[in-house]
Write an enzyme that holds these catalytic residues in place. Sequence first.
Site, PDB file in Angstrom:
ATOM      1  N   ASN A   9      11.109  -3.566  -3.013  1.00 19.02           N
ATOM      2  CA  ASN A   9      11.562  -3.542  -1.622  1.00 19.02           C
ATOM      3  C   ASN A   9      13.068  -3.293  -1.644  1.00 19.02           C
ATOM      4  O   ASN A   9      13.834  -4.180  -2.004  1.00 19.02           O
ATOM      5  CB  ASN A   9      11.219  -4.883  -0.957  1.00 19.02           C
ATOM      6  CG  ASN A   9      11.699  -4.941   0.483  1.00 19.02           C
ATOM      7  OD1 ASN A   9      12.210  -3.961   1.012  1.00 19.02           O
ATOM      8  ND2 ASN A   9      11.530  -6.097   1.107  1.00 19.02           N
ATOM      9  N   TRP A  10      13.454  -2.078  -1.274  1.00 16.66           N
ATOM     10  CA  TRP A  10      14.875  -1.716  -1.364  1.00 16.66           C
ATOM     11  C   TRP A  10      15.649  -2.238  -0.152  1.00 16.66           C
ATOM     12  O   TRP A  10      16.862  -2.120  -0.088  1.00 16.66           O
ATOM     13  CB  TRP A  10      15.029  -0.193  -1.512  1.00 16.66           C
ATOM     14  CG  TRP A  10      14.365   0.374  -2.750  1.00 16.66           C
ATOM     15  CD1 TRP A  10      13.704  -0.333  -3.732  1.00 16.66           C
ATOM     16  CD2 TRP A  10      14.292   1.751  -3.150  1.00 16.66           C
ATOM     17  NE1 TRP A  10      13.223   0.515  -4.705  1.00 16.66           N
ATOM     18  CE2 TRP A  10      13.571   1.805  -4.375  1.00 16.66           C
ATOM     19  CE3 TRP A  10      14.752   2.943  -2.600  1.00 16.66           C
ATOM     20  CZ2 TRP A  10      13.304   3.007  -5.046  1.00 16.66           C
ATOM     21  CZ3 TRP A  10      14.492   4.146  -3.268  1.00 16.66           C
ATOM     22  CH2 TRP A  10      13.778   4.167  -4.479  1.00 16.66           C
ATOM     23  N   LYS A  11      14.944  -2.753   0.823  1.00 14.12           N
ATOM     24  CA  LYS A  11      15.567  -3.349   2.022  1.00 14.12           C
ATOM     25  C   LYS A  11      16.566  -2.359   2.636  1.00 14.12           C
ATOM     26  O   LYS A  11      16.313  -1.166   2.646  1.00 14.12           O
ATOM     27  CB  LYS A  11      16.209  -4.705   1.670  1.00 14.12           C
ATOM     28  CG  LYS A  11      15.214  -5.633   0.958  1.00 14.12           C
ATOM     29  CD  LYS A  11      15.669  -7.048   0.875  1.00 14.12           C
ATOM     30  CE  LYS A  11      14.598  -7.879   0.169  1.00 14.12           C
ATOM     31  NZ  LYS A  11      14.912  -9.292   0.137  1.00 14.12           N
ATOM     32  N   HIS A  95       7.781  -9.212   6.668  1.00 11.76           N
ATOM     33  CA  HIS A  95       8.741  -9.728   5.683  1.00 11.76           C
ATOM     34  C   HIS A  95       9.566 -10.856   6.319  1.00 11.76           C
ATOM     35  O   HIS A  95       9.892 -10.802   7.505  1.00 11.76           O
ATOM     36  CB  HIS A  95       9.661  -8.607   5.198  1.00 11.76           C
ATOM     37  CG  HIS A  95      10.478  -9.031   4.020  1.00 11.76           C
ATOM     38  ND1 HIS A  95      11.635  -9.773   4.172  1.00 11.76           N
ATOM     39  CD2 HIS A  95      10.282  -8.879   2.695  1.00 11.76           C
ATOM     40  CE1 HIS A  95      12.119 -10.044   2.970  1.00 11.76           C
ATOM     41  NE2 HIS A  95      11.318  -9.509   2.053  1.00 11.76           N
ATOM     42  N   GLU A  97      12.584 -11.604   6.308  1.00  9.50           N
ATOM     43  CA  GLU A  97      13.834 -11.230   6.990  1.00  9.50           C
ATOM     44  C   GLU A  97      13.540 -10.751   8.403  1.00  9.50           C
ATOM     45  O   GLU A  97      14.316 -10.989   9.326  1.00  9.50           O
ATOM     46  CB  GLU A  97      14.579 -10.164   6.166  1.00  9.50           C
ATOM     47  CG  GLU A  97      15.226 -10.788   4.933  1.00  9.50           C
ATOM     48  CD  GLU A  97      15.252  -9.900   3.704  1.00  9.50           C
ATOM     49  OE1 GLU A  97      15.012  -8.686   3.818  1.00  9.50           O
ATOM     50  OE2 GLU A  97      15.518 -10.442   2.606  1.00  9.50           O
ATOM     51  N   GLU A 167       6.005 -14.984  -0.368  1.00  6.53           N
ATOM     52  CA  GLU A 167       7.439 -14.967  -0.626  1.00  6.53           C
ATOM     53  C   GLU A 167       8.070 -16.227  -0.032  1.00  6.53           C
ATOM     54  O   GLU A 167       8.396 -16.255   1.162  1.00  6.53           O
ATOM     55  CB  GLU A 167       8.080 -13.734   0.014  1.00  6.53           C
ATOM     56  CG  GLU A 167       7.566 -12.427  -0.546  1.00  6.53           C
ATOM     57  CD  GLU A 167       8.599 -11.300  -0.351  1.00  6.53           C
ATOM     58  OE1 GLU A 167       9.069 -10.788  -1.361  1.00  6.53           O
ATOM     59  OE2 GLU A 167       8.928 -10.982   0.791  1.00  6.53           O
ATOM     60  N   GLY A 173      16.359 -13.687  -2.755  1.00  5.08           N
ATOM     61  CA  GLY A 173      17.772 -13.325  -2.878  1.00  5.08           C
ATOM     62  C   GLY A 173      18.656 -14.494  -3.283  1.00  5.08           C
ATOM     63  O   GLY A 173      19.882 -14.407  -3.203  1.00  5.08           O
ATOM     64  N   SER A 215      13.175 -13.532  -6.173  1.00  2.19           N
ATOM     65  CA  SER A 215      13.959 -13.525  -7.414  1.00  2.19           C
ATOM     66  C   SER A 215      13.133 -13.212  -8.662  1.00  2.19           C
ATOM     67  O   SER A 215      13.346 -13.821  -9.717  1.00  2.19           O
ATOM     68  CB  SER A 215      14.729 -14.841  -7.564  1.00  2.19           C
ATOM     69  OG  SER A 215      15.564 -15.048  -6.442  1.00  2.19           O
ATOM     70  N   GLY A 236      12.939  -7.616  -4.700  1.00  4.11           N
ATOM     71  CA  GLY A 236      14.091  -7.091  -3.979  1.00  4.11           C
ATOM     72  C   GLY A 236      15.154  -6.613  -4.963  1.00  4.11           C
ATOM     73  O   GLY A 236      15.079  -5.508  -5.499  1.00  4.11           O
ATOM     74  N   GLY A 237      16.126  -7.485  -5.242  1.00  4.69           N
ATOM     75  CA  GLY A 237      17.301  -7.123  -6.042  1.00  4.69           C
ATOM     76  C   GLY A 237      16.979  -6.367  -7.328  1.00  4.69           C
ATOM     77  O   GLY A 237      17.549  -5.298  -7.584  1.00  4.69           O
TER      78      GLY A 237
END
Length: 249
Positions: A9-11, A95, A97, A167, A173, A215, A236-237
């Site tokens: 997920n490059w957000k 998601h 967010e 999640e 994150g 993470s 993500g990251g």
Amino acid sequence: MRPTILAGNWKMNLSLSEATELARGIRDGYKSDSKKEAWVFPSHLHIPGVSEILSGTNVKVGLQNIYPSALTAMTGEISPDQGEDFGIKLALVGHSERRQFLGETNAVCREKVHFLLTKGWTVVYCIGEKIEEREAGKTFDILSSQIKEGLKDISSDLMTKLVLAYEPVWAIGTGKTATPEIAQEAHAFIRKEISQLFVGGDKIADAMPILYGGSVKPDNVKSLLDQKDIDGGLVGGASQKVSSYLGLF
Ligand code: 13P
């Protein structure tokens, strides 16, 4: 028999040139005979370039969000038909967010999940508790309502195209990963809920991939994937650099 999926997920990260470089690195480095599936979710604006780079590979491209309607007047949104122009039939829904900062409720998620599944899309439906909910002992209540309300009245035959992503919000994150045991406990609960909620639920639950997100990195992915009910990661990251994404496989 469930597939293993490592979804990136490059957000809202990466410039166009960074996203293009990342896509090229994945195209060149992902082994097409890998037993683990590679899925990426770039920003909408990067979809044309990224889909072109990854066309003809086994890497699947999906959308981070979608509006549950055919082409219509809805300023700022993207229709599934527009995704299909790029060969895309895969999307994230719910998601954390979007739930936390953009007011996306279980009912909104349900509309999106239903619309997309009826169009033959694959949906990754994201659920998970916040830290205060976990500390108050409410994790399973929260997961249960996200499942029951977000998947309300979805027919059993549509459920075969659904992927769940657990999640925990406190692990996203933050560098804090749920331990494999904590994640496994939640995944087992989710699978049981699915099996009880639908007609033919045992079969649906058994076949449904449940991804863990929060993470995930090359150095903890194996211990998570070793768990019986963890079928992959929504990352993500670590998915936003070629070396760390490919390091997950
Ligand atoms: P991180 O891997 O950066 O914690 O993000 C997880 C996530 O939100 C994936 O959707």
